[in-house]
Design a protein around this motif. Structure first.
Motif, PDB file in Angstrom:
ATOM      1  N   LEU B 191      37.211 -13.713 -36.789  1.00  0.00           N
ATOM      2  CA  LEU B 191      36.063 -14.492 -37.278  1.00  0.00           C
ATOM      3  C   LEU B 191      35.647 -15.551 -36.270  1.00  0.00           C
ATOM      4  N   GLN B 192      36.615 -16.056 -35.504  1.00  0.00           N
ATOM      5  CA  GLN B 192      36.251 -17.031 -34.468  1.00  0.00           C
ATOM      6  C   GLN B 192      35.399 -16.393 -33.375  1.00  0.00           C
ATOM      7  N   LEU B 193      35.676 -15.111 -33.092  1.00  0.00           N
ATOM      8  CA  LEU B 193      34.871 -14.434 -32.069  1.00  0.00           C
ATOM      9  C   LEU B 193      33.425 -14.303 -32.544  1.00  0.00           C
ATOM     10  N   PHE B 194      33.256 -14.113 -33.857  1.00  0.00           N
ATOM     11  CA  PHE B 194      31.896 -13.945 -34.373  1.00  0.00           C
ATOM     12  C   PHE B 194      31.172 -15.280 -34.493  1.00  0.00           C
ATOM     13  N   ASP B 195      31.832 -16.341 -34.087  1.00  0.00           N
ATOM     14  CA  ASP B 195      31.138 -17.612 -33.942  1.00  0.00           C
ATOM     15  C   ASP B 195      30.931 -17.932 -32.470  1.00  0.00           C
ATOM     16  N   HIS B 196      31.330 -17.040 -31.591  1.00  0.00           N
ATOM     17  CA  HIS B 196      31.110 -17.271 -30.168  1.00  0.00           C
ATOM     18  C   HIS B 196      29.717 -16.772 -29.805  1.00  0.00           C
ATOM     19  N   TYR B 197      29.014 -17.508 -28.933  1.00  0.00           N
ATOM     20  CA  TYR B 197      27.603 -17.165 -28.716  1.00  0.00           C
ATOM     21  C   TYR B 197      27.405 -15.791 -28.117  1.00  0.00           C
ATOM     22  N   SER B 198      28.449 -15.234 -27.464  1.00  0.00           N
ATOM     23  CA  SER B 198      28.261 -13.900 -26.893  1.00  0.00           C
ATOM     24  C   SER B 198      28.093 -12.845 -27.977  1.00  0.00           C
ATOM     25  N   THR B 199      28.433 -13.169 -29.229  1.00  0.00           N
ATOM     26  CA  THR B 199      28.245 -12.198 -30.319  1.00  0.00           C
ATOM     27  C   THR B 199      27.043 -12.555 -31.198  1.00  0.00           C
ATOM     28  N   TYR B 200      26.239 -13.524 -30.778  1.00  0.00           N
ATOM     29  CA  TYR B 200      25.060 -13.895 -31.575  1.00  0.00           C
ATOM     30  C   TYR B 200      24.009 -12.789 -31.495  1.00  0.00           C
ATOM     31  N   PRO B 201      23.179 -12.685 -32.518  1.00  0.00           N
ATOM     32  CA  PRO B 201      22.131 -11.659 -32.471  1.00  0.00           C
ATOM     33  C   PRO B 201      20.920 -12.168 -31.676  1.00  0.00           C
ATOM     34  N   VAL B 202      20.200 -11.244 -31.061  1.00  0.00           N
ATOM     35  CA  VAL B 202      18.904 -11.580 -30.477  1.00  0.00           C
ATOM     36  C   VAL B 202      17.854 -10.771 -31.222  1.00  0.00           C
ATOM     37  N   HIS B 203      16.596 -11.175 -31.111  1.00  0.00           N
ATOM     38  CA  HIS B 203      15.516 -10.548 -31.878  1.00  0.00           C
ATOM     39  C   HIS B 203      15.040  -9.299 -31.125  1.00  0.00           C
ATOM     40  N   PRO B 204      15.391  -8.090 -31.600  1.00  0.00           N
ATOM     41  CA  PRO B 204      15.090  -6.892 -30.802  1.00  0.00           C
ATOM     42  C   PRO B 204      13.623  -6.749 -30.379  1.00  0.00           C
ATOM     43  N   PRO B 205      12.638  -6.916 -31.288  1.00  0.00           N
ATOM     44  CA  PRO B 205      11.246  -6.721 -30.829  1.00  0.00           C
ATOM     45  C   PRO B 205      10.855  -7.668 -29.695  1.00  0.00           C
ATOM     46  N   THR B 206      11.383  -8.907 -29.730  1.00  0.00           N
ATOM     47  CA  THR B 206      11.039  -9.858 -28.670  1.00  0.00           C
ATOM     48  C   THR B 206      11.638  -9.430 -27.342  1.00  0.00           C
ATOM     49  N   VAL B 207      12.905  -9.035 -27.372  1.00  0.00           N
ATOM     50  CA  VAL B 207      13.552  -8.606 -26.131  1.00  0.00           C
ATOM     51  C   VAL B 207      12.816  -7.403 -25.564  1.00  0.00           C
ATOM     52  N   SER B 212      13.203  -4.041 -20.448  1.00  0.00           N
ATOM     53  CA  SER B 212      14.384  -3.315 -20.896  1.00  0.00           C
ATOM     54  C   SER B 212      15.425  -4.304 -21.416  1.00  0.00           C
ATOM     55  N   PRO B 213      16.203  -3.906 -22.448  1.00  0.00           N
ATOM     56  CA  PRO B 213      17.214  -4.828 -22.990  1.00  0.00           C
ATOM     57  C   PRO B 213      18.258  -5.234 -21.953  1.00  0.00           C
ATOM     58  N   SER B 214      18.491  -4.399 -20.936  1.00  0.00           N
ATOM     59  CA  SER B 214      19.533  -4.733 -19.969  1.00  0.00           C
ATOM     60  C   SER B 214      18.962  -5.372 -18.704  1.00  0.00           C
ATOM     61  N   ASP B 215      17.715  -5.844 -18.774  1.00  0.00           N
ATOM     62  CA  ASP B 215      17.076  -6.446 -17.604  1.00  0.00           C
ATOM     63  C   ASP B 215      17.401  -7.933 -17.544  1.00  0.00           C
ATOM     64  N   SER B 221      13.606 -14.931 -23.017  1.00  0.00           N
ATOM     65  CA  SER B 221      14.263 -16.139 -23.525  1.00  0.00           C
ATOM     66  C   SER B 221      13.591 -17.417 -23.035  1.00  0.00           C
ATOM     67  N   ARG B 222      12.394 -17.306 -22.480  1.00  0.00           N
ATOM     68  CA  ARG B 222      11.693 -18.498 -22.003  1.00  0.00           C
ATOM     69  C   ARG B 222      10.944 -19.179 -23.151  1.00  0.00           C
ATOM     70  N   GLU B 223      10.678 -20.475 -22.967  1.00  0.00           N
ATOM     71  CA  GLU B 223       9.955 -21.209 -23.994  1.00  0.00           C
ATOM     72  C   GLU B 223       8.604 -20.535 -24.235  1.00  0.00           C
ATOM     73  N   GLY B 224       8.219 -20.438 -25.511  1.00  0.00           N
ATOM     74  CA  GLY B 224       6.969 -19.742 -25.830  1.00  0.00           C
ATOM     75  C   GLY B 224       7.197 -18.284 -26.160  1.00  0.00           C
TER      76      GLY B 224
END
Lengths: 309, 553
Positions: B191-207, B212-215, B221-224
């Motif tokens: 459960l501690q790992l799921f509070d680490h930011y590397s496991t946070y979700p990102v918004h798929p349509p925005t990415v 590409s997701p791996s770009d 992730s820029r402002e705006g």
């Protein structure tokens, strides 16, 4: 004159190309890469990163593609800040550093030439010794000492001015400008003093006085023009030096300028950012040297005459 | 003086003095407007927290960045399945409102809350997590923190490219708001790992909208552009100047969020940071210079917040190099260091002497005590190894990255070794990246190291030292140790049993002494009296939801 400008500009190209080439291969020769960190990087991740940043290609090919991009005005992506390009970072830092440099230069020219002229009017008297001693201290005093002292006095003890920032709160541009300008003010004071001393003994000043002109006209109209020549030819290199040398002041006052980017890039092994800032600043230095040559020619009729021939 | 020359004198003096004075005042006036009230005071009135945040963040893409300053910002912008209570560090519901753990501890089923939203109003669904984790593990992205997922079944295989199909990884979407995670081994700190930011979700349509997701060069992730699911949204970001986040109206627990905004300032220069604090430009500093600590202790102790920190400062020993391949030599060096004296004289009595790798108080784990400062035994061990009184012992370097405190410590230890053992060491500094390069390539004898835990469990320290572990760097290898760390401990459900296994492993480690523990870190900050809800804890963790400003202070 145009021919002179054209020739000097052409001379600049091999200089800049040499700067690019040396920097390009030197940063790659330095130990430690852009992705090394205290936490171990697995071989797969390392390979993926190198592929994304084209570091898996042979060095020569990287060099050629870098030059190709550069000619098109693209300095590449920053290795340290994902999603930011070097162009973007430079043009974000440049206006701030330029503004800081301009204020510093303004302060330096006003205070420096004022002190220098005052000193030259009565050489080897107290009126000479006092400003020149201050100037000597100014040259010797590093900004990493002057900055904190000014902050301590005006920021914390008197609480007149903010201790850090740039354009965030009222008056936060004053202390950094003075800190950066102080050393240059000292240089200019010495330059203008010696320039003025040389001019003051010239025949045409005796003529001016003999015509019965009041002393202030003699000084302001006749002596200053020749006396400040060394200052003018110093201004170009000084401004370029201010742009590339503001790192310490920017760090002391937390100013988001170019100088900080430049030094951080070297520590981070941000290859493209090191190259970008180096190329940009060396171009600036070349351009400013050229401009100051032109300005000197414009002020000095003798030089102008030489160019015409 | 004749009247005319008097006039000249005045005219000159006036005009010369006036022009610069005018220009200067013009420049002063042009330097911005606004009131003279300090940022802390106006911040208290408006609910805006001003915070010194260390270095400039590399970015805020949770799957790319790795640093602590980034962590603070991402923690305000995003939320994972669970969060932590800043007072107890116990897991609290985040996007997941509840979870069930199977009897064998291998399957976790998370129920996502139905009012969790992205900052554009979209609901946060289970598929967002599955998609985000696939992205984080995609080899091409090159995520440095991908190992945080490795307790999940087949996650490591997918990250290293051995498995191509993400559906083989133990992450299943069971319903719009139900996520099932299957583990390789029961992992009690999961459960501690799921509070680490590397496991946070990102918004798929925005990415996807920005490439590409791996770009890594993507602008998503820029402002705006960025869309987040945390308590705050990104509103301003000027590199090397500040990052501003503002309260998000879409956050599911927005009523509990007390701050209206947080402004993060990069403060890599800790001397300037302290001046900013004194000038009331920031509420909270990221650090306090060691030499300022005694001053604050005696004059304004109420501003100083010091707490044990989950980090150990130690020396690596290159066990592949003679004479350090002899355990007696390594033990002699370690036992000859008077850590109490070091802490007292150089470290301002701030840090705690350390005799093991894992810091004490790691959620109930206590490291074993295997040795003490013992000059007599140290001399004897060195003699047994064939170097009585340091005779014939080759001189060697103590490598550290350029920093004043590392230098002081190295010089002190050099003296202790000389006086107690008669061996001659030379402190040698290298610039950070050069130092990393030297250590990575085993091009050192003794090298300084620090390690901060990623989560509160002995595993985050001890799994470093497994055979050929990427952070091992010493050449230490022990099959029993590997067995305990890789097989036995992860398979043990009972916490006390597990801690016993870790103690056994750490005892093996300290008896082999490939590292010399020196001290346990302490977190240290300056905190304005108006700042509340940021209690000290071993992770130096802040939960922005709890933070508030009390203007009456």
């Amino acid at each position: 004159m145009w021919r002179f400008i054209g020739l000097r500009s052409l001379q600049a190209i091999p200089v800049i190309l040499a700067v690019i080439t040396v920097t390009f291969f030197l940063v790659r020769a330095a130990p430690g890469g852009p992705f090394s960190s205290e936490k171990a990087v697995s071989p797969q991740v390392q390979a993926a990163l190198e592929a994304q940043y084209r570091l898996d290609q042979p060095a020569l090919q990287q060099y050629i593609s870098y030059l190709t991009d550069l000619v098109q005005g693209n300095m590449g992506p920053s290795f340290y800040y994902p999603g930011r390009s070097v162009d973007e970072l430079i043009f974000q830092g440049l206006p701030i550093t330029a503004e800081l440099g301009l204020y510093a230069l303004l302060i330096a020219v006003i205070i420096g030439s004022f002190a220098g002229v005052i000193a030259a009017l009565k050489p080897n008297t107290m009126q000479d010794y006092v400003p020149m001693s201050i100037a000597m201290v100014g040259i010797c005093m590093p900004s990493f000492l002057l900055g904190p002292v000014l902050v301590l006095v005006f920021g914390i003890m008197l609480d007149w001015l903010p201790v850090s920032g740039w354009g965030n709160s009222y008056g936060d541009k004053v202390l950094p400008s003075i800190t950066l300008g102080a050393m240059y003010a000292a240089y200019i004071a010495r330059l203008s003093r010696s320039g003025m001393l040389e001019v003051m003994s010239q025949d045409y000043l005796r003529t001016a006085r003999a015509k019965g002109l009041p002393e202030y006209v003699v000084i302001l109209k006749h002596a200053l023009r020749g006396g400040l020549l060394p200052v003018i030819s110093y201004l170009g290199p000084a401004f370029a030096a201010l742009l590339s040398g503001s790192f310490v002041v920017e760090t002391i006052f937390q100013i988001p300028g170019l100088g900080r980017f430049y030094v951080q890039a070297a520590f981070n092994r941000d290859y493209t950012m090191i190259l970008g800032t180096t190329v940009f600043l060396s171009t600036l230095i070349v351009v400013f040297n050229l401009l100051s040559d032109i300005a000197a020619a414009w002020v000095n009729p003798r030089l102008r005459y030489q160019f015409k021939k | 003086m004749t009247p005319t020359s008097m006039q000249v004198f005045f005219k000159m003096k006036l005009s010369r003095a006036l022009i610069p004075a005018l220009l200067l005042s013009l420049f002063l006036v042009s330097c911005g407007g606004g009131s003279n009230e300090s940022r802390v005071i106006t911040g208290n009135q408006q609910g805006v927290l001003h915070l010194g945040n260390g270095t400039e963040p590399q970015g805020i893409d949770p799957h790319i960045v790795t640093g602590v300053p980034e962590h603070h910002i991402i923690g305000a912008l995003f939320e994972g399945l669970v969060t932590k209570n800043p007072y107890t560090l116990e897991p609290e519901p985040g996007v997941a409102e509840s979870w069930e753990i199977s009897e064998d501890g291998r399957v976790y089923t998370f129920q996502l809350r139905d009012n969790a939203r992205w900052s554009n109003g979209d609901p946060v669904v289970a598929e967002d997590f599955r998609w985000s984790w696939e992205r984080a593990l995609t080899p091409e992205l090159g995520s440095l923190y991908n190992y945080m997922f490795f307790p999940i079944l087949n996650a490591e295989g997918f990250a290293t490219g051995a498995i191509d199909d993400f559906s083989e990884v133990g992450v299943k979407v069971l319903g719009e708001r139900t996520l099932e995670v299957t583990l390789r081994e029961p992992t009690p700190f999961l459960l501690q790992l799921f509070d680490h930011y590397s496991t946070y979700p990102v918004h798929p349509p925005t990415v996807l909208a920005f490439g590409s997701p791996s770009d890594r060069f993507s602008q998503w992730s820029r402002e705006g552009n960025i869309v987040t699911n945390g308590a705050f949204t990104l509103t301003e970001w000027q590199v090397n100047s500040h990052i501003r986040v503002e309260k998000s109206p879409y956050y599911w627990d927005a009523d509990e969020v007390k701050l209206n905004a947080i402004v993060f300032y990069p403060t890599e220069n800790i001397v300037t940071e302290e001046r900013m604090f004194r000038d009331e430009q920031i509420h909270f500093t990221n650090e306090v210079a060691l030499d300022k600590v005694p001053v604050y202790r005696s004059e304004q102790p109420e501003l100083l917040q010091i707490a044990p920190y989950l980090g150990t400062y130690y020396y690596l020993i290159n066990t592949t190099r003679e004479p350090f391949d002899d355990v007696r030599v390594r033990k002699a060096l370690s036992m000859a260091i008077d850590r109490d004296l070091l802490v007292e004289t150089i470290l301002e009595n701030l840090y705690l002497p350390s005799y093991a790798l894992v810091p004490p108080g790691t959620l109930g784990y206590e490291p074993p005590e295997t040795f003490t400062y013992d000059p007599e035994q140290a001399r004897q061990l060195l003699a047994e190894a064939g170097y009585p009184g340091g005779e014939n012992f080759p001189s060697f370097d103590i490598l550290y990255n350029t920093q004043e405190n590392h230098q002081k410590i190295a010089v002190a230890i050099q003296q202790m070794w000389m006086e107690t053992l008669g061996v001659s060491a030379t402190p040698m500094n290298q610039e950070w990246k050069v130092y990393l390069d030297s250590t990575d390539n085993f091009n050192y004898s003794i090298s300084r190291r620090g390690w901060i835990g990623d989560y509160v469990d002995p595993n985050t320290f001890l799994d470093m030292m497994i055979t050929d572990g990427g952070n091992n760097k010493t050449g230490f290898s022990d099959s029993r140790y590997d067995q305990l760390i890789l097989r036995d401990a992860p398979a043990t459900l009972d916490q006390q049993e597990r801690f016993k296994l870790y103690q056994e492993a750490e005892t093996i480690l300290m008896n082999a002494m490939p590292i010399i523990p020196i001290y346990t870190y302490q977190s240290k900050h300056l905190k304005h009296p108006s700042l509340k809800g940021m209690p000290p804890n071993i992770m130096d963790y802040y939960n922005w939801k709890y933070v508030y400003l009390d203007a009456s202070q």
